[in-house]
Design a protein around this motif. Structure first.
Motif, PDB file in Angstrom:
ATOM      1  N   GLU A 123      73.013  51.267  39.904  1.00  0.00           N
ATOM      2  CA  GLU A 123      73.827  52.157  38.690  1.00  0.00           C
ATOM      3  C   GLU A 123      73.052  52.875  37.715  1.00  0.00           C
ATOM      4  OE1 GLU A 123      77.507  51.552  36.582  1.00  0.00           O
ATOM      5  OE2 GLU A 123      78.090  49.504  37.921  1.00  0.00           O
ATOM      6  N   PHE A 124      72.224  51.398  37.618  1.00  0.00           N
ATOM      7  CA  PHE A 124      71.358  52.158  36.023  1.00  0.00           C
ATOM      8  C   PHE A 124      70.258  52.904  36.470  1.00  0.00           C
ATOM      9  CE2 PHE A 124      74.521  48.355  34.574  1.00  0.00           C
ATOM     10  CZ  PHE A 124      75.121  49.603  34.608  1.00  0.00           C
ATOM     11  N   GLY A 125      69.866  52.971  37.499  1.00  0.00           N
ATOM     12  CA  GLY A 125      68.544  52.707  37.486  1.00  0.00           C
ATOM     13  C   GLY A 125      68.015  51.489  38.049  1.00  0.00           C
ATOM     14  N   LEU A 126      68.479  50.669  37.845  1.00  0.00           N
ATOM     15  CA  LEU A 126      67.582  49.282  37.445  1.00  0.00           C
ATOM     16  C   LEU A 126      67.296  48.440  39.634  1.00  0.00           C
ATOM     17  CD1 LEU A 126      68.767  48.003  34.275  1.00  0.00           C
ATOM     18  CD2 LEU A 126      66.098  49.846  34.619  1.00  0.00           C
ATOM     19  N   ALA A 127      66.564  47.814  39.408  1.00  0.00           N
ATOM     20  CA  ALA A 127      66.642  46.488  40.114  1.00  0.00           C
ATOM     21  C   ALA A 127      66.429  45.348  40.097  1.00  0.00           C
ATOM     22  CB  ALA A 127      65.257  47.355  41.374  1.00  0.00           C
ATOM     23  N   TYR A 128      66.614  44.254  40.987  1.00  0.00           N
ATOM     24  CA  TYR A 128      66.532  42.649  40.881  1.00  0.00           C
ATOM     25  C   TYR A 128      65.429  43.099  43.085  1.00  0.00           C
ATOM     26  CZ  TYR A 128      65.361  38.522  41.335  1.00  0.00           C
ATOM     27  OH  TYR A 128      64.857  36.855  41.244  1.00  0.00           O
ATOM     28  N   LEU A 129      64.130  42.847  42.054  1.00  0.00           N
ATOM     29  CA  LEU A 129      62.997  42.784  43.056  1.00  0.00           C
ATOM     30  C   LEU A 129      62.489  42.050  44.002  1.00  0.00           C
ATOM     31  CD1 LEU A 129      60.687  45.272  41.741  1.00  0.00           C
ATOM     32  CD2 LEU A 129      61.515  46.018  43.963  1.00  0.00           C
ATOM     33  N   PRO A 130      62.666  40.557  44.071  1.00  0.00           N
ATOM     34  CA  PRO A 130      62.073  39.083  44.705  1.00  0.00           C
ATOM     35  C   PRO A 130      63.687  39.688  45.775  1.00  0.00           C
ATOM     36  CG  PRO A 130      62.119  38.597  43.005  1.00  0.00           C
ATOM     37  CD  PRO A 130      62.919  40.274  42.122  1.00  0.00           C
ATOM     38  N   ASP A 131      62.949  40.133  47.753  1.00  0.00           N
ATOM     39  CA  ASP A 131      63.158  39.860  48.546  1.00  0.00           C
ATOM     40  C   ASP A 131      63.395  39.888  49.152  1.00  0.00           C
ATOM     41  OD1 ASP A 131      61.066  40.862  48.443  1.00  0.00           O
ATOM     42  OD2 ASP A 131      61.706  42.752  50.223  1.00  0.00           O
ATOM     43  N   PRO A 132      63.992  37.792  48.897  1.00  0.00           N
ATOM     44  CA  PRO A 132      63.419  37.326  50.889  1.00  0.00           C
ATOM     45  C   PRO A 132      64.500  37.941  52.109  1.00  0.00           C
ATOM     46  CG  PRO A 132      65.124  35.950  49.014  1.00  0.00           C
ATOM     47  CD  PRO A 132      64.420  37.538  48.388  1.00  0.00           C
ATOM     48  N   ALA A 133      63.836  37.337  53.114  1.00  0.00           N
ATOM     49  CA  ALA A 133      64.981  38.048  54.028  1.00  0.00           C
ATOM     50  C   ALA A 133      66.704  37.671  54.033  1.00  0.00           C
ATOM     51  CB  ALA A 133      64.179  37.853  55.450  1.00  0.00           C
ATOM     52  N   SER A 134      66.490  36.419  53.271  1.00  0.00           N
ATOM     53  CA  SER A 134      67.609  35.882  53.292  1.00  0.00           C
ATOM     54  C   SER A 134      68.727  36.115  52.164  1.00  0.00           C
ATOM     55  CB  SER A 134      67.542  34.399  52.945  1.00  0.00           C
ATOM     56  OG  SER A 134      67.134  33.996  51.850  1.00  0.00           O
ATOM     57  N   ASN A 211      64.644  39.185  35.445  1.00  0.00           N
ATOM     58  CA  ASN A 211      63.851  40.618  34.944  1.00  0.00           C
ATOM     59  C   ASN A 211      64.255  41.688  35.773  1.00  0.00           C
ATOM     60  OD1 ASN A 211      61.791  40.224  33.266  1.00  0.00           O
ATOM     61  ND2 ASN A 211      59.941  39.960  34.866  1.00  0.00           N
ATOM     62  N   LEU A 212      64.612  42.436  35.502  1.00  0.00           N
ATOM     63  CA  LEU A 212      65.311  44.114  36.314  1.00  0.00           C
ATOM     64  C   LEU A 212      63.613  44.989  35.855  1.00  0.00           C
ATOM     65  CD1 LEU A 212      69.185  44.402  34.608  1.00  0.00           C
ATOM     66  CD2 LEU A 212      68.358  42.973  37.083  1.00  0.00           C
ATOM     67  N   GLU A 213      63.522  45.388  36.828  1.00  0.00           N
ATOM     68  CA  GLU A 213      62.361  46.919  36.681  1.00  0.00           C
ATOM     69  C   GLU A 213      62.989  48.304  37.199  1.00  0.00           C
ATOM     70  OE1 GLU A 213      59.859  46.132  36.221  1.00  0.00           O
ATOM     71  OE2 GLU A 213      59.827  43.148  36.803  1.00  0.00           O
ATOM     72  N   PHE A 214      62.437  49.238  36.872  1.00  0.00           N
ATOM     73  CA  PHE A 214      62.975  50.516  36.858  1.00  0.00           C
ATOM     74  C   PHE A 214      63.627  50.509  38.625  1.00  0.00           C
ATOM     75  CE2 PHE A 214      61.117  50.994  32.875  1.00  0.00           C
ATOM     76  CZ  PHE A 214      62.139  51.862  32.709  1.00  0.00           C
ATOM     77  N   ARG A 215      63.737  51.144  38.904  1.00  0.00           N
ATOM     78  CA  ARG A 215      64.323  51.187  40.556  1.00  0.00           C
ATOM     79  C   ARG A 215      63.075  51.861  41.110  1.00  0.00           C
ATOM     80  NH1 ARG A 215      68.135  48.825  42.814  1.00  0.00           N
ATOM     81  NH2 ARG A 215      68.435  48.525  44.852  1.00  0.00           N
ATOM     82  N   PRO A 216      62.480  51.166  42.017  1.00  0.00           N
ATOM     83  CA  PRO A 216      61.704  52.261  42.568  1.00  0.00           C
ATOM     84  C   PRO A 216      62.013  53.518  43.687  1.00  0.00           C
ATOM     85  CG  PRO A 216      61.256  50.086  43.334  1.00  0.00           C
ATOM     86  CD  PRO A 216      62.605  49.573  42.473  1.00  0.00           C
ATOM     87  N   SER A 217      61.489  54.196  43.810  1.00  0.00           N
ATOM     88  CA  SER A 217      61.156  55.023  44.574  1.00  0.00           C
ATOM     89  C   SER A 217      61.561  55.028  46.484  1.00  0.00           C
ATOM     90  CB  SER A 217      60.405  56.680  44.385  1.00  0.00           C
ATOM     91  OG  SER A 217      59.805  56.237  44.664  1.00  0.00           O
ATOM     92  N   PRO A 218      62.145  55.843  46.699  1.00  0.00           N
ATOM     93  CA  PRO A 218      61.986  55.308  48.665  1.00  0.00           C
ATOM     94  C   PRO A 218      61.227  54.841  48.849  1.00  0.00           C
ATOM     95  CG  PRO A 218      63.599  56.812  48.064  1.00  0.00           C
ATOM     96  CD  PRO A 218      62.862  57.236  46.811  1.00  0.00           C
TER      97      PRO A 218
END
Ligand SMILES: Cc1cc2nc3c(=O)[nH]c(=O)nc-3n(C[C@H](O)[C@H](O)[C@H](O)COP(=O)(O)OP(=O)(O)OC[C@H]3O[C@@H](n4cnc5c(N)ncnc54)[C@H](O)[C@@H]3O)c2cc1C
Length: 451
Positions: A123-134, A211-218
């Motif tokens: 909701e803040f336009g941010l993302a936590y990016l590391p994305d293990p399949a789990s 770290n939080l990153e700006f949410r990448p675009s689709p």
């Protein structure tokens, strides 16, 4: 009094210490198929660092081995227990403590589920990016302890690149802080990153600043088929200059397994590359041209987010499609990206020699491959052969300048396989480091390397 009774007494009535064997059994192992395990004598569902501190102090004084557990989604036996051990589970420590939008950092308890943090910062336009399949069930503490990777790590780096600080309970019971919430910090030796990937052998991580990153675009998505894995691997190396946010490779065996289950209409005589770009989306033609230079058979590039799920379906189905064929052993090795084709060729020879199906897929962009050995359910001889092949795959990766694990960790299943790639001097330094933090060897003994 038993250790369990003593622990309950010193922790107080508010602490949840489980000794019911029906329940402790469910805390005895992770998802690794052939790692030894037994129910622990007790499981502490910790609610605070203070509780963990009391438990560790007692365990240290009485030389009790302690197995830390996040969600138990590990694939290396790292969270496996013995009947002499106390399991400390972080599952109840699942609070997001703070989201700092200005400094783009989140403070969390270690039991927070990876995807819960990402959803909370959306909701803040941010993302936590590391994305293990789990990521929908593994914990951030477990991710840090294994230095988990995932598909987007080709662009954004693995967990270690996203950890800024942490709270740790040492084997002695002392609670310490490592790292700083600043973006930069070089004041001391980097003990913070020593704990990232330490698999519960140096201390228990109780809080993390991430770290939080700006949410990448689709992303835009490319899928391309090639006549051979060599060509696909070579194309993937050339595609890296476009800064993909995902770059995955799938071999013919895996492709056939997917096609037999959910026909996707692909040419299955070669290999497939799937790439996503969350920037440079106007470079689709260039991406296809690079693929053509490497004898692409067919390719599609789409910027339409509606197509994304369809185009990456083959990658999502890779492992489940192999699982449908029998019992599976999922390996995890990392190698220089220039060696992927040679690696695949050697593993294909191993498959022919052993008579076992081995499907290969993985993160082409960072050389992290997941050969998956398939054998018949309930066939003990085939299972033993599969285990042998699993170890030979590690040796192949090591012979090509690679390493025993890229992201799943060493745990117990690979602790005996690392000596060939680490010099005796470095192994001794590793043991010395372990002794500094855990002099009595109570934390996950026998995991990560043989002591
Ligand atoms: C279907 C599936 C897909 C997967 N995909 C990926 C993937 O894409 N990338 C990847 O990297 N991994 C993947 N994994 C492996 C696994 O999910 C990761 O290793 C994950 O990071 C483990 O987190 P966990 O919370 O389940 O930890 P656990 O499995 O509970 O523990 C893992 C290790 O970390 C230690 N540990 C856990 N929490 C702490 C803590 N708070 N402090 C200190 N030590 C701790 C444990 O003792 C153990 O050694 C996958 C697993 C499955 C089952």
């Amino acid at each position: 009094m038993s250790h369990a009774a003593n622990l309950q007494a010193i922790l107080g009535d508010g602490a949840t210490l489980i000794t019911d064997p029906d329940i402790t059994a469910s805390y005895s192992h992770d998802q690794a198929p052939f790692a030894e395990h037994q129910p622990p004598f007790a499981v502490l569902l910790a609610k605070s660092a203070a509780e963990i501190s009391i438990a560790l102090k007692y365990a240290n004084e009485h030389r009790i081995s302690v197995v830390t557990r996040g969600a138990g989604s590990g694939l290396a036996g790292g969270a496996n227990a013995s009947n002499q051990s106390l399991v400390i589970s972080l599952e109840k420590m699942n609070q997001i403590i703070n989201i700092d939008q200005v400094n783009r950092i989140a403070r969390v308890q270690a039991g927070v589920i990876n995807l819960d943090l990402d959803n909370a910062v959306k909701e803040f336009g941010l993302a936590y990016l590391p994305d293990p399949a789990s990521r929908d069930w593994s914990t951030l503490g477990g991710n840090a302890a294994t230095n988990a990777g995932g598909m987007c790590c080709v662009k954004y780096g693995v967990t270690s690149a996203h950890v800024r600080a942490m709270q740790v309970v040492l084997a002695s019971g002392e609670i310490i802080e490592l790292g700083k919430e600043t973006k930069k910090s070089v004041t001391t030796y980097d003990l913070l990153h020593l704990f990232v990937g330490s698999e519960g052998t140096l201390g228990i991580i109780t809080e993390l600043s991430l770290n939080l990153e700006f949410r990448p675009s689709p992303p835009a998505t490319l899928i391309a088929t090639f006549p051979s894995i060599e060509k696909a691997a070579a194309a993937s190396t050339a595609l890296l200059k476009l800064h993909p946010s995902m770059l995955e490779i799938i071999d013919q065996t895996t492709l056939r397994a997917v096609e037999a289950w959910h026909p996707l209409g692909f040419e299955v005589s070669g290999a497939v590359l799937i790439m996503q770009m969350d920037e440079n989306k106007n470079l689709g033609d260039e991406a296809l041209k690079i693929c053509k230079d490497f004898t692409m058979i067919d390719g599609v590039f789409s910027e339409d987010p509606a197509d994304t799920a369809d185009l990456i379906r083959v990658r999502k189905l890779a492992y489940p499609a192999l699982e449908r064929m029998g019992a599976t052993l999922l390996d995890d090795v990392a190698l220089p990206i220039s060696k992927i084709a040679e690696f695949v060729e050697s593993v294909e020879s191993l498959s022919k020699e052993s008579g076992l199906v081995i499907g290969i897929f993985g993160h082409a962009g960072d050389g992290n491959m997941h050969p998956t050995i398939v054998h018949d359910h309930g066939d003990g001889v085939a299972a033993a052969k599969a285990k042998d092949v699993f170890e030979k795959i590690v040796a192949i990766a090591q012979s090509l300048g690679g390493t025993a694990s890229g992201e799943h960790g060493i745990g117990t299943i690979k602790a005996h396989l690392i000596d060939d790639e680490i010099s005796p001097t470095v192994m001794q330094l590793q043991r010395d480091v372990k002794r500094v933090f855990d002099p009595l060897n109570i934390l996950n003994p026998g995991k990560k390397f043989l002591t």
